[in-house]
Design an enzyme around this catalytic site. Structure first.
Site, PDB file in Angstrom:
ATOM      1  CD  GLU A 234      12.795  -8.235   5.079  1.00 46.19           C
ATOM      2  OE1 GLU A 234      12.271  -9.192   5.605  1.00 46.19           O
ATOM      3  OE2 GLU A 234      12.234  -6.884   5.399  1.00 46.19           O
TER       4      GLU A 234
ATOM      5  N   GLY B  97       1.104  -0.766  -0.492  1.00 43.69           N
ATOM      6  CA  GLY B  97      -0.305   0.121  -0.259  1.00 43.69           C
ATOM      7  C   GLY B  97       1.022   1.422   0.211  1.00 43.69           C
TER       8      GLY B  97
ATOM      9  CD  GLU C 126       7.941 -15.592   2.871  1.00 41.82           C
ATOM     10  OE1 GLU C 126       9.011 -14.326   3.518  1.00 41.82           O
ATOM     11  OE2 GLU C 126       7.624 -16.101   3.864  1.00 41.82           O
TER      12      GLU C 126
ATOM     13  N   PRO D  50     -14.297   5.082  11.027  1.00 44.09           N
ATOM     14  CG  PRO D  50     -15.544   6.562  11.858  1.00 44.09           C
ATOM     15  CD  PRO D  50     -15.484   5.371  11.045  1.00 44.09           C
ATOM     16  CG  ASP D  51     -12.681   2.575  14.674  1.00 43.48           C
ATOM     17  OD1 ASP D  51     -12.861   2.474  13.524  1.00 43.48           O
ATOM     18  OD2 ASP D  51     -12.976   2.004  16.106  1.00 43.48           O
TER      19      ASP D  51
END
Lengths: 232, 232
Positions: free
Chosen positions: A114, A46, A116, A83-84
């Site tokens: 890294e 991401g 995998e 939100p959390d």
DNA sequence: TTATTAATTGTCAAAACGACAATTAATAAT
DNA sequence: ATTATTAATTGTCGTTTTGACAATTAATAA
């Protein structure tokens, strides 16, 4: 510059579920997260959406950076925006799933990240809501693949019917009758039989096929009913 | 509080494409935008995602506020995130499409927002990328409705086969054979025939049907192939 | 030459599909 | 009361697709 007064601003990220197929099993590509919190834990690939790019751009950039591959099959899934969901600060993430030829990637191995491959059924716990994302992506992959010829994206240019067969079984987590599968997949008219055989898997060898690119792009949006007893 | 250093933050909004059916034509509900820029121009219903809500929450809130309706069929479509899509400042918007019973809404008319129904084929130009959103929503509605029983969401609890027939034709912008349609729609087992008839449309009158709620929720995810010559 | 293994091809009954038109139930007109 | 009218409803049939089932073939190894 004018701004919409008083509205809160958030970070926007993208996360990619990268599927691959090694000839036997469906796999996903994970990376060790490089920043706090949860540094060094397994996570999806991401990154944040930059100021001059769309989420689609960002997803392609992230994929390119982490796999070296360009022009891969990439599809927007949904937005994750509780939100959390990120403990540091509010971050909305656009989930994408990508289909790549695992062998292409292997040629591009980049140890910086890294990354995998993990069996889809034997992956580590992921950070945040990434486990949910993977579950959603799997579901969406199954849905889409039942109707549209997209699984070819995970195979080499030359592939055999048995390879395709196993891939369909893996994605759908079910057994499919060989004869009916073969009939259905060839009746789409998307495959071109080659003279060459793949003899790595058996004595008799299996004929290679390639995609009919023209018909493929013409049928990319067509409903094909590629799964027996179609239920999702 | 820690923050992810140096990453840009954006506004995040939701925009809803609200579909309705008046018995003859497919319609969408538009509102006059209440803030600059482009104030008083026609636009989709939208709003910013608040600090304590998810995009889904926000979409439901916006719909409730502007139509008075709760629990409407709402589906996330895709994110719109081109860097320059909003001229004031960068705003990403999550597009949703909603299906509502147009008559329920009429009972809730709220003139505060100058909302108005438009024929899908005769709507005014909308602001920003909202025209594209409507086009995408229409496409997605067609896709989804071809496979899943969702169009019922736009009809009253009691409806007739001819009503359903017209709705399917409207959504797909095509003629559908009455006999085959009737056969297919009843063979889903989702309809329960009522004793009462709707005599407003003809001398003979058409029997009312209602949804079999149990089978409906059980089949919400099933593929039904509701369109002949299924192509998208 | 035979055994072995996996790929490939074939059959058949049931269901679904799509193209097609006749009948029915109500009301309105004569 | 009979008939005309209108839209809803129901029916047929040949074709295609489906899904369940097993036999054959092509290569290599023994």
């Amino acid at each position: 510059m004018i701004e919409y007064s008083g509205q809160p601003h958030y970070l926007v990220a993208v996360d990619c579920i990268v599927f691959g197929f090694d000839g036997e099993h469906l796999k996903i590509l994970l990376v060790k997260r490089g920043l706090e919190p949860e540094i060094n834990k397994w996570s999806l690939m991401g990154g944040f959406v930059g100021a001059n790019e769309s989420p689609d751009d960002a997803a392609n950039r992230v994929l390119k950076k982490m796999t070296g591959l360009e022009g891969v099959y990439l599809e927007q899934m949904q937005i994750y925006g509780e939100p959390d969901r990120d403990p540091i600060e509010r971050t909305l993430s656009v989930g994408y799933f990508a289909l790549i030829d695992i062998h292409k990637y292997e040629a591009q191995l980049n140890d910086d990240y890294e990354a995998e491959w993990f069996l889809i059924n034997d992956k580590p716990k992921l950070i945040f809501d990434h486990n949910q994302m993977v579950a959603d992506a799997r579901k969406k992959l199954r849905y889409k693949a039942a109707l549209h010829p997209i699984l070819f994206e995970m195979l080499p240019k030359k592939f055999t019917i048995p390879q395709l067969h196993i891939l369909f079984e893996e994605v759908n987590d079910t057994k499919i009758d060989t004869r009916n599968f073969s009939r259905k997949i060839t009746s789409t008219g998307l495959l071109i039989k080659l003279a060459e055989k793949d003899k790595s898997g058996s004595k008799k060898g299996a004929f290679y096929f390639k995609l009919d690119k023209k018909k493929y792009s013409a049928n990319a949006q067509a409903f094909l009913n590629l799964m027996p007893n179609l239920k999702v």
